[in-house]
Scaffold this motif. Sequence first.
Motif, PDB file in Angstrom:
ATOM      1  N   THR A 116       0.766  -1.270   0.056  1.00  0.00           N
ATOM      2  CA  THR A 116       0.087  -0.198  -0.237  1.00  0.00           C
ATOM      3  C   THR A 116       0.927   1.372  -0.151  1.00  0.00           C
ATOM      4  N   GLU A 141      -0.650   4.076  -2.219  1.00  0.00           N
ATOM      5  CA  GLU A 141      -1.910   4.622  -1.356  1.00  0.00           C
ATOM      6  C   GLU A 141      -1.588   5.605  -0.375  1.00  0.00           C
ATOM      7  N   ASP A 146      -5.909   6.621  -2.282  1.00  0.00           N
ATOM      8  CA  ASP A 146      -6.677   5.393  -2.207  1.00  0.00           C
ATOM      9  C   ASP A 146      -7.832   5.137  -3.204  1.00  0.00           C
ATOM     10  N   ASP A 147      -7.222   5.033  -4.536  1.00  0.00           N
ATOM     11  CA  ASP A 147      -7.918   4.760  -5.643  1.00  0.00           C
ATOM     12  C   ASP A 147      -7.437   3.759  -6.685  1.00  0.00           C
ATOM     13  N   ARG A 148      -8.077   2.724  -7.196  1.00  0.00           N
ATOM     14  CA  ARG A 148      -7.327   1.739  -7.899  1.00  0.00           C
ATOM     15  C   ARG A 148      -6.964   2.128  -9.230  1.00  0.00           C
ATOM     16  N   VAL A 149      -7.597   3.180  -9.717  1.00  0.00           N
ATOM     17  CA  VAL A 149      -7.243   3.953 -11.070  1.00  0.00           C
ATOM     18  C   VAL A 149      -6.253   4.677 -10.861  1.00  0.00           C
ATOM     19  N   CYS A 150      -6.125   5.455  -9.878  1.00  0.00           N
ATOM     20  CA  CYS A 150      -4.708   6.368  -9.433  1.00  0.00           C
ATOM     21  C   CYS A 150      -3.601   5.382  -9.213  1.00  0.00           C
ATOM     22  N   VAL A 151      -3.830   4.362  -8.752  1.00  0.00           N
ATOM     23  CA  VAL A 151      -2.611   3.480  -8.288  1.00  0.00           C
ATOM     24  C   VAL A 151      -2.342   2.777  -9.565  1.00  0.00           C
ATOM     25  N   ALA A 152      -3.149   2.429 -10.491  1.00  0.00           N
ATOM     26  CA  ALA A 152      -2.776   1.696 -11.654  1.00  0.00           C
ATOM     27  C   ALA A 152      -1.909   2.504 -12.428  1.00  0.00           C
ATOM     28  N   LYS A 199       1.669   2.938 -11.251  1.00  0.00           N
ATOM     29  CA  LYS A 199       2.262   1.729 -11.382  1.00  0.00           C
ATOM     30  C   LYS A 199       2.630   1.685 -13.259  1.00  0.00           C
TER      31      LYS A 199
END
Length: 342
Positions: A249, A252, A282-288, A291
């Motif tokens: 994490t 995030e 803490d947002d899947r789209v932002c994390v993606a 990466k």
Amino acid sequence: MSDIKPKFLEVYSALKSELLDDPAFEFTDNSRQWVERMLDYNVPGGKLNRGLSVIDSYNLLKEGKELSDDEFFLACALGWCIEWLQAYFLVLDDIMDGSHTRRGHPCWFRLPQVGMIAISDALILRNQIFRILKKHFRGKPYYVYLLDLFNEVEFQTASGQMIDLITTLQGEKDLSKYSLSIHRKIVQYKTAYYSFYLPVACALLMAGENLDNHSDVKNVLVEMGTYFQVQDDFLDCFGDPEVIGKVGTDIEDFKCSWLVVKALERANEEQRKLLYENYGKDDRVCVAKVKELYQTLDIQGAFEEYESKSYEKIMKQIEGHPSKAVQAVLKSFLAKIYKRQK
């Protein structure tokens, strides 16, 4: 070290029994059951590398002389003190980070009947270290140096955690504060001293050495600890959660990770803007998106280059040490972490 692990775990059971019958506190059946469950959940569940390293290091310092039963037990006891220290740090660290899993299981504080009682449990874990030291080392000539060592390393680790936390204050997210020098300071104090220097320092004290004469050993181990944490940062993002035992994490949590520092170094203006907009959410789209940018900037390649150069530098430092026994201890440590996957 796999052959000594069962014996090491036997010493855990012995120490746990002593602590559950500590004459300084009158346990009720309920409190004894709680503490036993808490210990079993938090102390012995990891890889135990730090604790086992005390025995391994002491063996190497003895240069092949077989350890007596008493020496082996004491080396195990010191190893477990480090595992207790690790458990104490992790219970609190998971609360501070709002983590969900640890070692493949829910974090202790996430268990429904535990919650914030975990803070009290962490304090008990911390105090039990000194109960173990008092019972088994009070008569040793190096007892006071052990107390000083554990107190100093705890202070350094807590200070490293503080730097880490204030660099990631909620509502004050500013990536411009992040640099390799800040990352190194966090890593050195938060991880390197207790994970790398402490096990070897314990073994050196048992072997009758004066720690003041081994500042060069401390420096090599801190360098190794820095390399280890950079690996950890890499695995948090690119490692398999099934293998490393937790879901990473760092993105995030807006962590001052080596990866984001390296990305900031390599990024153009547009890419930096993407990082500023997406890192720490803490947002899947932002994390993606973060990466994906790491892939574009070849952060994996940068890590592989760093790993190779670090290994060469550390090996050169080790081979410059005058004692073959100390060299063996340091090489043993490096072998355990080089190109690890978890």
